[in-house]
Design an enzyme around this catalytic site. Structure first.
Site, PDB file in Angstrom:
ATOM      1  N   ASP B 144       0.755  -0.961   0.087  1.00  0.00           N
ATOM      2  CA  ASP B 144      -0.303  -0.260   0.130  1.00  0.00           C
ATOM      3  C   ASP B 144       0.703   1.130  -0.229  1.00  0.00           C
ATOM      4  OD1 ASP B 144      -1.754  -1.875   0.072  1.00  0.00           O
ATOM      5  OD2 ASP B 144      -2.855  -0.818   1.880  1.00  0.00           O
ATOM      6  N   LYS B 209      -7.336   3.045  -3.901  1.00  0.00           N
ATOM      7  CA  LYS B 209      -7.480   3.919  -2.305  1.00  0.00           C
ATOM      8  C   LYS B 209      -7.229   4.787  -2.156  1.00  0.00           C
ATOM      9  CE  LYS B 209      -5.589   1.897   2.310  1.00  0.00           C
ATOM     10  NZ  LYS B 209      -4.536   1.166   2.879  1.00  0.00           N
ATOM     11  N   LYS B 245     -10.200   0.495  -3.295  1.00  0.00           N
ATOM     12  CA  LYS B 245      -9.465  -0.172  -1.500  1.00  0.00           C
ATOM     13  C   LYS B 245     -10.432   1.571  -0.828  1.00  0.00           C
ATOM     14  CE  LYS B 245      -7.046  -1.276   2.249  1.00  0.00           C
ATOM     15  NZ  LYS B 245      -5.929  -1.964   2.786  1.00  0.00           N
TER      16      LYS B 245
END
Lengths: 289, 313
Positions: B144, B209, B245
Protein backbone atom coordinates in the site's frame (compact mmCIF):
# COMPACT_ATOMS: atom_id res chain seq x y z
CA UNK A 1 -55.59 39.14 14.28
CA UNK A 2 -55.67 35.38 14.66
CA UNK A 3 -52.35 33.55 14.61
CA UNK A 4 -51.68 30.19 13.07
CA UNK A 5 -51.20 27.84 16.01
CA UNK A 6 -47.63 26.67 16.54
CA UNK A 7 -47.80 23.18 17.95
CA UNK A 8 -44.94 21.08 19.22
CA UNK A 9 -43.91 17.80 17.59
CA UNK A 10 -43.28 15.31 20.39
CA UNK A 11 -40.03 13.42 19.93
CA UNK A 12 -38.08 10.72 21.71
CA UNK A 13 -34.81 11.70 23.40
CA UNK A 14 -31.82 9.53 22.48
CA UNK A 15 -28.14 10.31 22.82
CA UNK A 16 -28.86 13.93 23.69
CA UNK A 17 -30.84 14.39 20.48
CA UNK A 18 -34.53 14.63 19.77
CA UNK A 19 -35.46 11.93 17.30
CA UNK A 20 -38.45 10.57 15.49
CA UNK A 21 -38.76 6.80 15.34
CA UNK A 22 -36.66 5.33 12.51
CA UNK A 23 -39.86 3.60 11.39
CA UNK A 24 -41.62 6.93 10.92
CA UNK A 25 -44.60 5.53 12.79
CA UNK A 26 -46.61 7.53 15.29
CA UNK A 27 -49.65 6.93 17.47
CA UNK A 28 -52.22 9.53 18.43
CA UNK A 29 -52.52 10.81 21.97
CA UNK A 30 -56.09 11.71 22.81
CA UNK A 31 -57.63 13.37 25.81
CA UNK A 32 -60.32 11.80 27.98
CA UNK A 33 -63.07 12.93 25.65
CA UNK A 34 -61.34 11.30 22.71
CA UNK A 35 -60.13 14.55 21.16
CA UNK A 36 -56.80 14.42 19.35
CA UNK A 37 -53.86 16.10 21.11
CA UNK A 38 -50.71 15.12 19.22
CA UNK A 39 -48.84 12.30 17.51
CA UNK A 40 -46.29 10.41 19.60
CA UNK A 41 -43.40 8.48 17.96
CA UNK A 42 -43.91 4.72 18.10
CA UNK A 43 -40.36 3.53 18.69
CA UNK A 44 -39.20 0.17 17.44
CA UNK A 45 -36.59 -2.47 18.21
CA UNK A 46 -34.14 -0.60 15.98
CA UNK A 47 -34.65 2.60 17.93
CA UNK A 48 -34.01 0.53 21.04
CA UNK A 49 -30.83 -0.90 19.56
CA UNK A 50 -29.58 2.58 18.66
CA UNK A 51 -30.42 3.86 22.13
CA UNK A 52 -28.58 0.98 23.79
CA UNK A 53 -25.55 1.69 21.66
CA UNK A 54 -25.37 5.34 22.71
CA UNK A 55 -26.17 4.43 26.31
CA UNK A 56 -23.24 2.02 26.27
CA UNK A 57 -20.93 4.68 24.89
CA UNK A 58 -22.05 7.37 27.32
CA UNK A 59 -22.11 5.14 30.40
CA UNK A 60 -18.39 4.75 30.98
CA UNK A 61 -17.72 8.48 31.14
CA UNK A 62 -20.78 9.05 33.36
CA UNK A 63 -19.67 6.35 35.81
CA UNK A 64 -16.14 7.72 35.98
CA UNK A 65 -17.24 11.21 36.98
CA UNK A 66 -16.84 11.91 40.66
CA UNK A 67 -19.94 11.03 42.63
CA UNK A 68 -20.06 14.62 43.85
CA UNK A 69 -20.19 15.87 40.25
CA UNK A 70 -22.99 13.43 39.41
CA UNK A 71 -24.91 14.85 42.35
CA UNK A 72 -24.44 18.39 41.08
CA UNK A 73 -25.70 17.42 37.64
CA UNK A 74 -28.78 15.64 38.97
CA UNK A 75 -29.53 18.60 41.23
CA UNK A 76 -29.36 20.84 38.20
CA UNK A 77 -31.94 18.61 36.54
CA UNK A 78 -34.14 19.38 39.55
CA UNK A 79 -33.52 23.09 39.00
CA UNK A 80 -34.50 22.83 35.33
CA UNK A 81 -37.69 21.02 36.24
CA UNK A 82 -38.57 23.48 39.00
CA UNK A 83 -38.37 26.38 36.55
CA UNK A 84 -40.81 24.64 34.24
CA UNK A 85 -42.94 22.95 36.89
CA UNK A 86 -46.20 24.48 35.69
CA UNK A 87 -45.54 23.31 32.13
CA UNK A 88 -44.82 19.81 33.45
CA UNK A 89 -48.05 19.84 35.46
CA UNK A 90 -50.00 20.81 32.34
CA UNK A 91 -48.34 17.91 30.52
CA UNK A 92 -49.21 15.44 33.27
CA UNK A 93 -52.81 16.60 33.18
CA UNK A 94 -53.00 16.85 29.38
CA UNK A 95 -55.09 13.75 28.85
CA UNK A 96 -57.45 14.68 31.65
CA UNK A 97 -56.79 11.43 33.51
CA UNK A 98 -55.68 13.44 36.52
CA UNK A 99 -56.76 16.88 37.66
CA UNK A 100 -54.40 19.81 37.33
CA UNK A 101 -54.17 20.08 41.12
CA UNK A 102 -53.14 16.43 41.39
CA UNK A 103 -50.68 16.94 38.53
CA UNK A 104 -49.09 19.86 40.40
CA UNK A 105 -48.66 17.67 43.46
CA UNK A 106 -47.13 14.95 41.31
CA UNK A 107 -44.64 17.35 39.76
CA UNK A 108 -43.63 18.68 43.18
CA UNK A 109 -43.03 15.12 44.42
CA UNK A 110 -41.08 14.34 41.25
CA UNK A 111 -38.73 17.29 41.70
CA UNK A 112 -38.27 16.39 45.36
CA UNK A 113 -37.34 12.89 44.27
CA UNK A 114 -34.72 14.18 41.88
CA UNK A 115 -33.22 16.25 44.69
CA UNK A 116 -33.41 13.24 47.04
CA UNK A 117 -31.31 11.04 44.74
CA UNK A 118 -28.94 13.85 43.80
CA UNK A 119 -28.06 13.93 47.49
CA UNK A 120 -27.36 10.20 47.56
CA UNK A 121 -24.74 10.13 44.79
CA UNK A 122 -21.80 10.63 47.15
CA UNK A 123 -23.37 8.87 50.14
CA UNK A 124 -24.72 5.49 49.09
CA UNK A 125 -21.22 4.04 48.94
CA UNK A 126 -20.73 4.68 52.65
CA UNK A 127 -24.03 2.98 53.44
CA UNK A 128 -23.90 0.05 51.05
CA UNK A 129 -20.14 -0.56 50.84
CA UNK A 130 -18.38 -2.10 53.79
CA UNK A 131 -15.20 -3.21 55.46
CA UNK A 132 -15.96 -6.80 56.35
CA UNK A 133 -14.71 -8.54 59.50
CA UNK A 134 -12.68 -11.60 58.50
CA UNK A 135 -10.82 -14.23 60.53
CA UNK A 136 -7.30 -13.48 59.38
CA UNK A 137 -4.76 -10.71 58.95
CA UNK A 138 -6.62 -9.03 56.08
CA UNK A 139 -8.53 -5.90 55.28
CA UNK A 140 -11.63 -6.96 53.44
CA UNK A 141 -13.59 -4.35 51.51
CA UNK A 142 -16.80 -4.47 49.56
CA UNK A 143 -17.16 -1.61 47.14
CA UNK A 144 -19.84 -0.97 44.56
CA UNK A 145 -19.77 -0.53 40.81
CA UNK A 146 -22.55 0.36 38.39
CA UNK A 147 -23.86 -2.55 36.33
CA UNK A 148 -24.05 -0.95 32.88
CA UNK A 149 -26.93 -0.24 30.55
CA UNK A 150 -30.31 -0.71 32.24
CA UNK A 151 -33.66 -0.96 30.48
CA UNK A 152 -36.71 0.61 32.10
CA UNK A 153 -40.42 0.35 31.36
CA UNK A 154 -41.86 3.31 33.20
CA UNK A 155 -45.05 2.98 35.18
CA UNK A 156 -48.05 3.97 33.05
CA UNK A 157 -49.38 6.10 35.83
CA UNK A 158 -48.27 8.38 37.43
CA UNK A 159 -46.64 9.15 34.13
CA UNK A 160 -43.88 11.46 35.35
CA UNK A 161 -43.34 10.48 38.99
CA UNK A 162 -43.17 6.79 38.09
CA UNK A 163 -40.57 7.32 35.38
CA UNK A 164 -38.36 9.50 37.57
CA UNK A 165 -38.68 7.19 40.58
CA UNK A 166 -37.52 4.23 38.51
CA UNK A 167 -34.79 5.98 36.56
CA UNK A 168 -33.13 8.26 39.09
CA UNK A 169 -31.79 5.60 41.49
CA UNK A 170 -30.32 3.78 38.49
CA UNK A 171 -28.37 6.70 37.04
CA UNK A 172 -27.38 7.97 40.50
CA UNK A 173 -24.71 5.27 40.72
CA UNK A 174 -23.36 5.71 37.18
CA UNK A 175 -25.53 3.33 35.17
CA UNK A 176 -27.05 4.54 31.94
CA UNK A 177 -30.68 3.99 31.01
CA UNK A 178 -32.89 3.29 28.03
CA UNK A 179 -36.40 3.99 29.26
CA UNK A 180 -39.75 3.44 27.63
CA UNK A 181 -42.13 6.16 28.78
CA UNK A 182 -45.70 5.58 29.92
CA UNK A 183 -47.80 4.66 26.91
CA UNK A 184 -51.01 6.08 28.32
CA UNK A 185 -49.46 9.51 28.73
CA UNK A 186 -45.96 9.86 27.28
CA UNK A 187 -46.21 13.63 27.00
CA UNK A 188 -44.51 14.51 30.32
CA UNK A 189 -41.60 12.21 29.39
CA UNK A 190 -41.23 14.03 26.09
CA UNK A 191 -41.08 17.30 27.99
CA UNK A 192 -38.62 15.81 30.48
CA UNK A 193 -36.29 15.14 27.53
CA UNK A 194 -36.11 18.87 26.91
CA UNK A 195 -35.10 19.44 30.52
CA UNK A 196 -32.50 16.68 30.38
CA UNK A 197 -31.01 18.39 27.33
CA UNK A 198 -30.39 21.55 29.38
CA UNK A 199 -29.36 19.89 32.63
CA UNK A 200 -25.67 19.04 31.98
CA UNK A 201 -26.54 15.34 32.08
CA UNK A 202 -24.31 13.96 29.31
CA UNK A 203 -26.26 12.88 26.22
CA UNK A 204 -26.88 9.15 26.15
CA UNK A 205 -26.97 8.61 29.92
CA UNK A 206 -30.75 8.78 30.02
CA UNK A 207 -32.58 7.94 26.80
CA UNK A 208 -36.35 8.15 26.63
CA UNK A 209 -38.29 6.20 24.03
CA UNK A 210 -42.03 6.35 23.46
CA UNK A 211 -44.13 3.48 22.21
CA UNK A 212 -45.64 0.24 23.46
CA UNK A 213 -44.44 -2.41 25.88
CA UNK A 214 -45.84 -5.30 23.86
CA UNK A 215 -43.71 -4.36 20.92
CA UNK A 216 -40.49 -3.65 22.79
CA UNK A 217 -40.49 -6.20 25.61
CA UNK A 218 -38.78 -8.89 23.58
CA UNK A 219 -35.98 -6.56 22.46
CA UNK A 220 -35.42 -5.13 25.95
CA UNK A 221 -35.39 -8.54 27.59
CA UNK A 222 -33.21 -10.32 25.02
CA UNK A 223 -30.68 -7.59 24.14
CA UNK A 224 -27.38 -8.83 25.53
CA UNK A 225 -25.90 -5.37 26.04
CA UNK A 226 -28.67 -4.47 28.51
CA UNK A 227 -27.45 -5.68 31.89
CA UNK A 228 -30.53 -5.08 34.00
CA UNK A 229 -34.22 -4.39 33.70
CA UNK A 230 -36.58 -2.41 35.87
CA UNK A 231 -39.95 -3.07 34.30
CA UNK A 232 -43.49 -2.07 35.13
CA UNK A 233 -45.37 -5.02 33.69
CA UNK A 234 -48.44 -7.19 34.01
CA UNK A 235 -48.24 -10.89 34.90
CA UNK A 236 -48.02 -12.25 31.35
CA UNK A 237 -45.30 -9.80 30.44
CA UNK A 238 -43.44 -10.68 33.60
CA UNK A 239 -43.20 -14.32 32.62
CA UNK A 240 -41.92 -13.50 29.16
CA UNK A 241 -39.38 -11.06 30.59
CA UNK A 242 -38.12 -13.67 33.05
CA UNK A 243 -37.60 -16.29 30.35
CA UNK A 244 -35.80 -13.94 27.95
CA UNK A 245 -33.73 -12.16 30.59
CA UNK A 246 -32.47 -15.47 31.93
CA UNK A 247 -30.85 -16.19 28.57
CA UNK A 248 -28.44 -13.27 28.99
CA UNK A 249 -28.38 -13.40 32.82
CA UNK A 250 -29.87 -9.97 33.43
CA UNK A 251 -30.94 -8.49 36.70
CA UNK A 252 -34.67 -8.22 36.60
CA UNK A 253 -36.95 -6.15 38.74
CA UNK A 254 -40.62 -6.29 37.83
CA UNK A 255 -43.14 -3.89 39.35
CA UNK A 256 -46.81 -4.57 39.35
CA UNK A 257 -47.84 -1.48 41.30
CA UNK A 258 -48.69 1.26 38.89
CA UNK A 259 -50.53 3.69 41.09
CA UNK A 260 -50.01 7.12 42.44
CA UNK A 261 -50.49 6.09 46.04
CA UNK A 262 -47.46 3.80 45.88
CA UNK A 263 -45.20 6.06 43.88
CA UNK A 264 -45.83 9.13 46.01
CA UNK A 265 -45.21 7.27 49.24
CA UNK A 266 -41.95 7.23 51.19
CA UNK A 267 -41.56 3.55 50.29
CA UNK A 268 -40.91 4.47 46.67
CA UNK A 269 -37.61 6.23 47.45
CA UNK A 270 -34.75 4.56 49.18
CA UNK A 271 -31.04 3.91 49.05
CA UNK A 272 -31.97 0.28 48.45
CA UNK A 273 -33.43 1.28 45.11
CA UNK A 274 -29.89 2.32 44.20
CA UNK A 275 -28.57 -1.03 45.41
CA UNK A 276 -30.73 -2.97 42.95
CA UNK A 277 -28.44 -2.04 40.08
CA UNK A 278 -25.04 -2.16 41.71
CA UNK A 279 -22.37 -4.80 41.44
CA UNK A 280 -20.39 -5.52 44.61
CA UNK A 281 -16.70 -6.12 44.39
CA UNK A 282 -14.91 -7.56 47.39
CA UNK A 283 -11.18 -7.15 47.82
CA UNK A 284 -8.81 -8.88 50.24
CA UNK A 285 -5.71 -6.97 51.24
CA UNK A 286 -3.07 -8.28 53.65
CA UNK A 287 -2.44 -6.25 56.81
CA UNK A 288 1.06 -5.05 57.56
CA UNK A 289 2.69 -5.64 54.21
CA UNK B 1 -9.21 31.42 -36.19
CA UNK B 2 -9.09 30.97 -32.44
CA UNK B 3 -6.21 28.74 -31.56
CA UNK B 4 -6.87 25.77 -29.28
CA UNK B 5 -6.05 26.85 -25.79
CA UNK B 6 -3.81 24.34 -24.12
CA UNK B 7 -3.86 24.88 -20.41
CA UNK B 8 -0.34 25.53 -19.28
CA UNK B 9 -1.00 24.22 -15.79
CA UNK B 10 -0.39 20.44 -15.82
CA UNK B 11 -2.98 19.62 -13.14
CA UNK B 12 -5.62 21.69 -14.92
CA UNK B 13 -4.72 20.00 -18.15
CA UNK B 14 -5.05 16.59 -16.58
CA UNK B 15 -8.49 17.47 -15.23
CA UNK B 16 -9.52 18.69 -18.68
CA UNK B 17 -8.41 15.39 -20.17
CA UNK B 18 -10.22 13.08 -17.76
CA UNK B 19 -13.26 15.28 -17.36
CA UNK B 20 -14.66 16.99 -14.28
CA UNK B 21 -16.93 15.56 -11.57
CA UNK B 22 -20.44 16.88 -10.99
CA UNK B 23 -20.38 17.34 -7.23
CA UNK B 24 -24.12 17.70 -6.71
CA UNK B 25 -24.92 14.68 -8.88
CA UNK B 26 -22.40 12.47 -7.11
CA UNK B 27 -23.67 13.42 -3.68
CA UNK B 28 -27.29 12.88 -4.67
CA UNK B 29 -26.39 9.55 -6.23
CA UNK B 30 -24.61 8.20 -3.16
CA UNK B 31 -27.39 9.39 -0.86
CA UNK B 32 -29.62 6.94 -2.73
CA UNK B 33 -27.31 4.01 -1.98
CA UNK B 34 -28.16 4.29 1.70
CA UNK B 35 -31.86 3.77 1.06
CA UNK B 36 -31.69 0.23 -0.36
CA UNK B 37 -33.54 -2.33 1.71
CA UNK B 38 -31.35 -5.37 2.28
CA UNK B 39 -32.97 -8.10 4.35
CA UNK B 40 -32.39 -11.61 5.65
CA UNK B 41 -30.60 -13.85 3.13
CA UNK B 42 -29.07 -11.09 1.07
CA UNK B 43 -28.03 -9.27 4.22
CA UNK B 44 -26.20 -12.33 5.52
CA UNK B 45 -24.60 -12.83 2.12
CA UNK B 46 -23.56 -9.16 2.03
CA UNK B 47 -22.11 -9.31 5.54
CA UNK B 48 -20.12 -12.46 4.76
CA UNK B 49 -18.89 -10.92 1.53
CA UNK B 50 -17.79 -7.83 3.45
CA UNK B 51 -15.90 -10.04 5.93
CA UNK B 52 -14.05 -11.65 3.03
CA UNK B 53 -13.09 -8.19 1.75
CA UNK B 54 -11.63 -6.81 4.95
CA UNK B 55 -7.97 -5.83 5.07
CA UNK B 56 -7.65 -6.19 8.81
CA UNK B 57 -5.40 -3.33 9.74
CA UNK B 58 -3.14 -2.31 12.55
CA UNK B 59 -1.05 0.78 11.89
CA UNK B 60 -0.02 2.19 15.23
CA UNK B 61 3.27 3.23 16.69
CA UNK B 62 2.72 0.72 19.49
CA UNK B 63 2.32 -2.31 17.21
CA UNK B 64 4.35 -5.29 18.32
CA UNK B 65 4.85 -8.85 17.04
CA UNK B 66 2.39 -9.98 19.73
CA UNK B 67 -0.32 -7.67 18.47
CA UNK B 68 0.31 -8.74 14.89
CA UNK B 69 0.04 -12.35 16.00
CA UNK B 70 -3.42 -11.84 17.48
CA UNK B 71 -4.42 -9.90 14.39
CA UNK B 72 -3.33 -12.82 12.19
CA UNK B 73 -5.25 -15.22 14.40
CA UNK B 74 -8.37 -13.12 14.05
CA UNK B 75 -7.87 -12.81 10.29
CA UNK B 76 -7.73 -16.57 9.80
CA UNK B 77 -10.60 -17.37 12.10
CA UNK B 78 -12.80 -14.30 12.53
CA UNK B 79 -15.43 -16.01 14.67
CA UNK B 80 -15.31 -19.31 16.47
CA UNK B 81 -19.08 -19.79 16.48
CA UNK B 82 -19.95 -18.76 12.96
CA UNK B 83 -19.04 -20.17 9.60
CA UNK B 84 -17.59 -16.93 8.25
CA UNK B 85 -14.98 -16.68 5.52
CA UNK B 86 -11.44 -15.58 6.35
CA UNK B 87 -10.60 -11.94 5.77
CA UNK B 88 -8.72 -10.92 2.63
CA UNK B 89 -5.52 -9.68 4.19
CA UNK B 90 -3.80 -8.25 7.22
CA UNK B 91 -2.36 -4.77 6.73
CA UNK B 92 0.72 -3.84 8.77
CA UNK B 93 3.81 -1.66 8.84
CA UNK B 94 6.86 -2.94 6.89
CA UNK B 95 8.76 -3.90 10.04
CA UNK B 96 5.91 -6.25 10.99
CA UNK B 97 5.79 -8.09 7.66
CA UNK B 98 8.23 -10.82 8.60
CA UNK B 99 6.34 -11.47 11.84
CA UNK B 100 3.04 -11.64 9.99
CA UNK B 101 4.58 -14.06 7.48
CA UNK B 102 5.76 -16.26 10.33
CA UNK B 103 2.28 -16.39 11.88
CA UNK B 104 0.36 -16.80 8.63
CA UNK B 105 2.67 -19.30 6.92
CA UNK B 106 1.09 -20.23 3.62
CA UNK B 107 -2.42 -19.31 4.70
CA UNK B 108 -4.64 -17.84 1.96
CA UNK B 109 -4.87 -14.65 4.03
CA UNK B 110 -2.59 -12.18 2.30
CA UNK B 111 -0.16 -9.76 3.87
CA UNK B 112 -0.37 -6.13 2.87
CA UNK B 113 2.31 -3.73 3.93
CA UNK B 114 2.12 0.03 3.82
CA UNK B 115 5.29 1.49 2.40
CA UNK B 116 6.84 4.52 0.69
CA UNK B 117 7.03 6.72 3.76
CA UNK B 118 3.50 6.07 4.97
CA UNK B 119 1.48 8.13 5.78
CA UNK B 120 3.00 11.34 4.36
CA UNK B 121 5.12 10.10 1.48
CA UNK B 122 7.51 12.97 2.17
CA UNK B 123 10.70 10.95 1.93
CA UNK B 124 13.34 10.63 -0.79
CA UNK B 125 12.29 8.31 -3.61
CA UNK B 126 15.36 6.15 -3.10
CA UNK B 127 14.43 5.19 0.49
CA UNK B 128 10.78 4.78 -0.46
CA UNK B 129 11.70 2.23 -3.10
CA UNK B 130 14.07 0.56 -0.67
CA UNK B 131 11.14 0.10 1.76
CA UNK B 132 9.05 -1.53 -0.94
CA UNK B 133 11.80 -3.93 -1.95
CA UNK B 134 12.51 -4.89 1.64
CA UNK B 135 8.82 -5.53 2.38
CA UNK B 136 8.51 -7.71 -0.72
CA UNK B 137 11.63 -9.60 0.30
CA UNK B 138 10.18 -10.14 3.78
CA UNK B 139 7.18 -11.84 2.21
CA UNK B 140 4.46 -9.28 1.71
CA UNK B 141 1.85 -10.02 -0.99
CA UNK B 142 0.65 -6.49 -1.40
CA UNK B 143 2.10 -3.00 -1.06
CA UNK B 144 0.00 0.00 0.00
CA UNK B 145 1.89 3.06 -1.22
CA UNK B 146 1.07 6.73 -0.68
CA UNK B 147 1.39 9.33 -3.38
CA UNK B 148 3.26 12.57 -2.84
CA UNK B 149 0.25 14.90 -2.45
CA UNK B 150 2.38 18.01 -2.21
CA UNK B 151 3.85 17.32 -5.65
CA UNK B 152 0.41 16.52 -7.08
CA UNK B 153 -1.22 19.71 -5.82
CA UNK B 154 1.66 21.89 -6.95
CA UNK B 155 1.24 20.56 -10.46
CA UNK B 156 4.12 18.11 -10.72
CA UNK B 157 1.77 15.41 -11.92
CA UNK B 158 4.37 13.76 -14.12
CA UNK B 159 6.68 13.31 -11.13
CA UNK B 160 3.88 11.66 -9.19
CA UNK B 161 3.10 9.32 -12.05
CA UNK B 162 6.74 8.40 -12.54
CA UNK B 163 7.04 7.60 -8.85
CA UNK B 164 3.98 5.32 -8.98
CA UNK B 165 5.45 3.56 -12.00
CA UNK B 166 8.77 3.12 -10.19
CA UNK B 167 7.03 1.65 -7.16
CA UNK B 168 4.96 -0.67 -9.36
CA UNK B 169 8.19 -1.94 -10.88
CA UNK B 170 9.77 -2.40 -7.45
CA UNK B 171 6.73 -4.45 -6.38
CA UNK B 172 7.47 -7.23 -8.83
CA UNK B 173 4.84 -9.90 -8.26
CA UNK B 174 3.24 -8.07 -5.35
CA UNK B 175 -0.08 -6.29 -5.88
CA UNK B 176 0.14 -2.52 -5.60
CA UNK B 177 -2.42 -0.29 -3.89
CA UNK B 178 -2.04 3.42 -4.51
CA UNK B 179 -3.33 5.59 -1.68
CA UNK B 180 -4.51 8.92 -3.05
CA UNK B 181 -5.28 10.37 0.41
CA UNK B 182 -8.46 12.00 -0.87
CA UNK B 183 -8.92 14.28 2.13
CA UNK B 184 -5.79 16.14 1.10
CA UNK B 185 -6.73 16.37 -2.57
CA UNK B 186 -9.46 18.89 -1.72
CA UNK B 187 -11.82 18.47 -4.70
CA UNK B 188 -13.62 15.65 -6.50
CA UNK B 189 -12.00 16.83 -9.74
CA UNK B 190 -8.58 16.25 -8.18
CA UNK B 191 -9.61 12.82 -6.90
CA UNK B 192 -10.72 11.77 -10.37
CA UNK B 193 -7.58 13.20 -11.94
CA UNK B 194 -5.32 11.46 -9.43
CA UNK B 195 -7.19 8.17 -9.99
CA UNK B 196 -6.50 8.33 -13.72
CA UNK B 197 -2.94 9.41 -13.13
CA UNK B 198 -2.37 6.25 -11.07
CA UNK B 199 -4.45 3.87 -13.20
CA UNK B 200 -2.49 4.77 -16.31
CA UNK B 201 0.62 3.12 -14.89
CA UNK B 202 -1.03 0.32 -12.85
CA UNK B 203 -1.35 -3.32 -13.84
CA UNK B 204 -4.59 -5.33 -13.98
CA UNK B 205 -6.10 -5.80 -10.53
CA UNK B 206 -3.81 -3.33 -8.83
CA UNK B 207 -5.76 -1.07 -6.49
CA UNK B 208 -6.46 2.57 -5.98
CA UNK B 209 -7.24 3.38 -2.35
CA UNK B 210 -8.89 6.37 -0.73
CA UNK B 211 -7.05 7.15 2.46
CA UNK B 212 -4.35 6.37 4.95
CA UNK B 213 -6.75 6.68 7.89
CA UNK B 214 -4.19 9.02 9.44
CA UNK B 215 -5.79 12.35 8.50
CA UNK B 216 -9.03 13.95 9.61
CA UNK B 217 -10.87 13.04 6.40
CA UNK B 218 -11.57 9.45 5.50
CA UNK B 219 -13.31 7.34 2.91
CA UNK B 220 -16.84 8.54 2.23
CA UNK B 221 -19.45 7.11 -0.09
CA UNK B 222 -18.99 10.16 -2.31
CA UNK B 223 -15.24 9.96 -2.82
CA UNK B 224 -15.55 6.19 -3.13
CA UNK B 225 -18.08 6.79 -5.89
CA UNK B 226 -15.82 9.25 -7.72
CA UNK B 227 -13.11 6.62 -7.77
CA UNK B 228 -15.47 3.79 -8.77
CA UNK B 229 -16.67 5.84 -11.71
CA UNK B 230 -13.09 6.62 -12.66
CA UNK B 231 -12.37 2.87 -12.59
CA UNK B 232 -15.44 2.21 -14.74
CA UNK B 233 -14.50 4.86 -17.30
CA UNK B 234 -10.91 3.69 -17.39
CA UNK B 235 -12.01 0.07 -17.85
CA UNK B 236 -14.36 0.94 -20.71
CA UNK B 237 -11.61 2.93 -22.37
CA UNK B 238 -8.59 0.66 -21.85
CA UNK B 239 -9.99 -2.74 -20.88
CA UNK B 240 -7.75 -2.86 -17.81
CA UNK B 241 -9.67 -3.67 -14.62
CA UNK B 242 -8.44 -1.73 -11.61
CA UNK B 243 -9.47 -2.71 -8.08
CA UNK B 244 -10.65 -0.40 -5.33
CA UNK B 245 -10.08 -0.09 -1.60
CA UNK B 246 -11.82 2.49 0.57
CA UNK B 247 -10.11 2.85 3.94
CA UNK B 248 -10.59 4.74 7.17
CA UNK B 249 -13.85 5.61 8.88
CA UNK B 250 -15.80 2.53 7.75
CA UNK B 251 -16.74 1.22 11.14
CA UNK B 252 -20.19 -0.31 10.88
CA UNK B 253 -21.70 -3.21 8.97
CA UNK B 254 -24.39 -0.89 7.69
CA UNK B 255 -21.80 1.40 6.09
CA UNK B 256 -20.06 -1.60 4.54
CA UNK B 257 -23.34 -2.69 2.92
CA UNK B 258 -23.80 0.83 1.53
CA UNK B 259 -20.35 0.59 -0.09
CA UNK B 260 -21.20 -2.81 -1.55
CA UNK B 261 -24.39 -1.37 -3.03
CA UNK B 262 -22.25 1.34 -4.66
CA UNK B 263 -19.92 -1.28 -6.16
CA UNK B 264 -22.79 -3.44 -7.39
CA UNK B 265 -24.57 -0.53 -9.01
CA UNK B 266 -21.48 1.11 -10.53
CA UNK B 267 -19.14 -1.71 -11.53
CA UNK B 268 -21.31 -4.81 -11.25
CA UNK B 269 -20.71 -8.35 -10.03
CA UNK B 270 -17.23 -8.57 -11.53
CA UNK B 271 -16.00 -6.29 -8.76
CA UNK B 272 -17.93 -7.97 -5.91
CA UNK B 273 -15.04 -10.11 -4.69
CA UNK B 274 -11.94 -9.54 -2.64
CA UNK B 275 -9.72 -9.56 -5.72
CA UNK B 276 -11.31 -6.30 -6.89
CA UNK B 277 -12.71 -4.66 -3.77
CA UNK B 278 -11.43 -4.37 -0.20
CA UNK B 279 -12.22 -2.53 2.98
CA UNK B 280 -9.29 -1.11 4.91
CA UNK B 281 -10.52 -1.24 8.49
CA UNK B 282 -9.75 -2.29 12.01
CA UNK B 283 -13.04 -2.08 13.91
CA UNK B 284 -15.35 -2.94 11.00
CA UNK B 285 -14.74 -6.68 11.30
CA UNK B 286 -16.14 -6.88 14.82
CA UNK B 287 -19.29 -5.01 13.84
CA UNK B 288 -19.78 -7.34 10.87
CA UNK B 289 -19.42 -10.34 13.18
CA UNK B 290 -21.78 -8.75 15.68
CA UNK B 291 -24.46 -8.34 13.01
CA UNK B 292 -23.86 -11.85 11.67
CA UNK B 293 -24.35 -13.27 15.14
CA UNK B 294 -27.48 -11.20 15.53
CA UNK B 295 -28.78 -12.78 12.31
CA UNK B 296 -27.73 -16.21 13.55
CA UNK B 297 -29.07 -16.05 17.08
CA UNK B 298 -31.87 -13.55 16.74
CA UNK B 299 -30.86 -11.30 19.64
CA UNK B 300 -28.81 -8.11 19.74
CA UNK B 301 -25.27 -8.76 20.90
CA UNK B 302 -23.08 -7.08 23.50
CA UNK B 303 -19.81 -5.50 22.32
CA UNK B 304 -17.70 -7.22 24.96
CA UNK B 305 -18.29 -10.58 23.27
CA UNK B 306 -15.98 -9.40 20.50
CA UNK B 307 -12.28 -8.92 20.75
CA UNK B 308 -11.79 -5.17 20.84
CA UNK B 309 -14.16 -4.10 23.61
CA UNK B 310 -12.14 -3.22 26.66
CA UNK B 311 -14.79 -1.77 28.94
CA UNK B 312 -17.59 -3.72 30.51
CA UNK B 313 -20.11 -1.03 29.70
Amino acid sequence: MSRIPVTKTPKAYVGGKFIRSESGRVFPLNNKRGQFLCNIPECTRKDTRNAVEVAGKAGGAWASRTSYNRGQILYRLGEMMEARAEELAQAVAITGAVTLAAARREVASTIDRVVYYSGWTDKYEQVLGNTNPVAGPFFNFSVTEPVGVIGVFASDSPSLLGLISQVLPIITSGNSVVALASSTNPYPAVLLGEMLATSDLPGGVLNILTGFRDELLETFASHEHIRGLDLSLDVDGKKQAEILAAESIKRLKVREQENTRYWSSEKAQSVYAIRSFLEFKTTWHPIGV
Amino acid sequence: MPSIVVNKYPLKRLIDEVGPVDQIAIEERVAKFTTRSIKKGSKIQGLNLAVSMVDLTTLEGKDSPGKVQSLCQKAQSPDSELNTPQVAAVCVYPAMVKHARKFLGDSPVKIASVATGFPSGQYPLRTRLQEVKQAVKDGTDEIDMVIHRGAFLSGQVQTVQDEIAAVAEACGEATLKVILEVSELETYDNIRAASFLAMNVLRSNDFIKTSTGKTSGNATLANNQVMLEAIRDFYLESGTPIAMKPAGGIKTAKQALHYLVAVKETLGDEWLNNRRYRFGASSLLNDLLMQLRKQDQGVYQAPWKFSDASSGY
